[in-house]
Write a protein that holds these residues in place. Sequence first.
Motif, short mmCIF file in Angstrom:
data_model
loop_
_atom_site.label_atom_id
_atom_site.label_comp_id
_atom_site.label_asym_id
_atom_site.label_seq_id
_atom_site.Cartn_x
_atom_site.Cartn_y
_atom_site.Cartn_z
N ARG A 298 -4.42 32.38 18.20
CA ARG A 298 -5.81 31.83 18.26
C ARG A 298 -5.84 30.84 19.36
N ALA A 299 -4.97 29.78 19.13
CA ALA A 299 -4.77 28.73 19.90
C ALA A 299 -5.00 29.01 21.44
N PHE A 300 -4.25 29.97 21.83
CA PHE A 300 -4.34 30.24 23.23
C PHE A 300 -5.11 31.64 23.65
N ASN A 301 -6.00 31.98 22.70
CA ASN A 301 -6.86 33.01 23.16
C ASN A 301 -8.30 32.69 22.90
N ALA A 302 -8.56 31.92 21.63
CA ALA A 302 -10.01 31.67 21.36
C ALA A 302 -10.54 30.65 22.36
N PRO A 303 -12.11 30.59 22.55
CA PRO A 303 -12.63 29.54 23.06
C PRO A 303 -12.50 28.42 22.45
N TRP A 304 -12.39 27.27 23.00
CA TRP A 304 -12.43 26.00 22.06
C TRP A 304 -13.85 25.07 22.77
N ARG A 305 -14.54 24.65 21.87
CA ARG A 305 -15.88 23.95 22.41
C ARG A 305 -15.39 22.42 22.45
N VAL A 306 -15.69 21.57 23.41
CA VAL A 306 -15.40 20.18 23.27
C VAL A 306 -16.49 19.60 22.31
N ASP A 307 -16.16 18.69 21.38
CA ASP A 307 -16.97 18.18 20.52
C ASP A 307 -17.53 17.02 20.79
N ASP A 308 -18.57 16.40 20.08
CA ASP A 308 -19.20 15.20 20.79
C ASP A 308 -18.41 14.24 20.39
N ARG A 309 -17.37 14.21 19.29
CA ARG A 309 -16.40 13.12 19.05
C ARG A 309 -15.46 13.21 19.88
N ALA A 310 -15.76 12.68 21.01
CA ALA A 310 -14.63 12.68 22.30
C ALA A 310 -14.98 10.98 23.06
N ASP A 311 -14.02 10.67 23.15
CA ASP A 311 -14.03 9.11 24.02
C ASP A 311 -12.70 9.14 24.59
#
Lengths: 236, 314
Positions: B207-220
């Motif tokens: 999953r780590a290398f095949n799923a799409p990952w969404r950038v969260d708004d908890r980002a700084d």
Amino acid sequence: MKGRFRIELTAMDVFMVRLFDTIDEGNMPWLLAAERGLREAFGGDLIDLVPSYTTLMLHYDCLRLEHGQARERIERALDRLEPAGTELGERHEIPVWYDPSVGPELSRIAERAGTTVGEVVRQHCARDYHVFALGFAPGYGFMGLVEEALATPRLTTPRRRVPAGSVGIADRQTAIYPLLSPGGWNILGRTAVPLFEHARRGEPLLRPGDRVRFVSIPRDEFVRQGGDTTSLEEAR
Amino acid sequence: MKEATAQVASLRVVQAGPLALVEDGGRFGVRHLGVTQSGAADWVSLRWANWLLGNTLNSAALEIVIGGGLTLEAESDTTLALAGADLCAELDGEPLEPGGGFRVKAGQRLVFRQPRNGLRAYLAVPGGIDIPEVLGSRSATPRERLGGHAGDGRPLQAGDRLSWRGSADTVRRLPPSAGASDTLWGDRLALVPGAQIGHFSGPSLYRAFNAPWRVDDRADRMGVRLVGPTLQCQLGSMVSEGIPLGAVQVPPDGQPIVLMSDRQTIGGYPRLGALTPFAAARLAQCLPGQVVRLEATSRAHALETHRRCLASFC
């Protein structure tokens, strides 16, 4: 310490040198010697070296040094390693004003230990702590180990603001917050020693291998030392 | 001689945006003191901004996040350069193209509005922003109260002034070779697998290398959370150890956090590995909601790509 360490790939230009698997006061002389040996071996090819409880993370300049060369240098430096002598670290006495207004978890720790607040303070001041590692914030030293009876887990919800100088316990570790920051440690009191000012000059007061003894002082002495008596809950 | 005649030029902050910090290449050689690396989150765009003015590539520049109305007024005639995100910048109401140097006259106003592409713009000034170094860097780290224009790490506020002594006679455009090191495009983040990767379950790695990952708004600047399938690791909490740039750590909730330039120096969550420096810069330009993919790469290939990226500045 031939063969007693592992070198792991951590990033494109970073190795983790793993000397131990568990936290132990006996790790310190080896870690200190390894830090010195690796700094010597890499010289200007070193970007950063971050020692922790059981490891040293080594970030080298990948434009000046091949991967294989870097690994060889680590092996050579560690193969002939001897533990550092105990004369390395300094011993510090840190005066602390232990009071519920600036140390709201004094009673929580006492209750868990089935004893009095006075006894908690006595025990916290009763032994020398080793500085295991610096991290979390400039000049923040992770120290231990505190008396088993005082070991208290972190707060379920960390505080948003822990004032500078706050002295806390998390499990069997103890530390001082160098500057106002969020934090989940159990706070017992406050010191007026300016840890952050030392760190800002690149000369942190506490370094890995140092030993620290806390000394309980009364409020007026704390004030005389320039301590801020604003209660923890009111700190801004 | 040149120094004796150098004029001080400056910009005044008329209105502060959500976040603007003075950043350079970062603070190195002090992480053993508990001091974070800091520096431009998109180090590649910082270099391009400085390149446009003929500066030393890691000179101190302004990292502008989102824009949000940040307004700067020139207090002298000067030359400036912009690289990185397109934040709909305007000079006295005229749109400025991102990725170039431009001349400014005293009294003119530079406004940054909202992201059209990317998240962080870099504004370079001739010779770099002239402020004292703190622990070997001019970078601002608010959490540590170190560096920046005020010396205490705080972001820009209305009334602040940024000054410099250098001059730039030429106005450069980005060369075609810049495309090879453009941090604003693509959804693939190259990751060098680390030693703990074997402790993740097989399905988790798939999953780590095949799923799409969404950038969260908890980002700084400290870390960027990725939201997607839950990853499982046999290692619970570990003894804290040093954290490299781009480390992809997985806390017990199974949602990865990528550690960026202002990350804590040590930490105790297991890691998949670390993004390449270029991929970390790419992630620094991703807006919340954007979809990215993790792509395993070998250390040797990562280094080759890194060298090619650095060579594009020649």
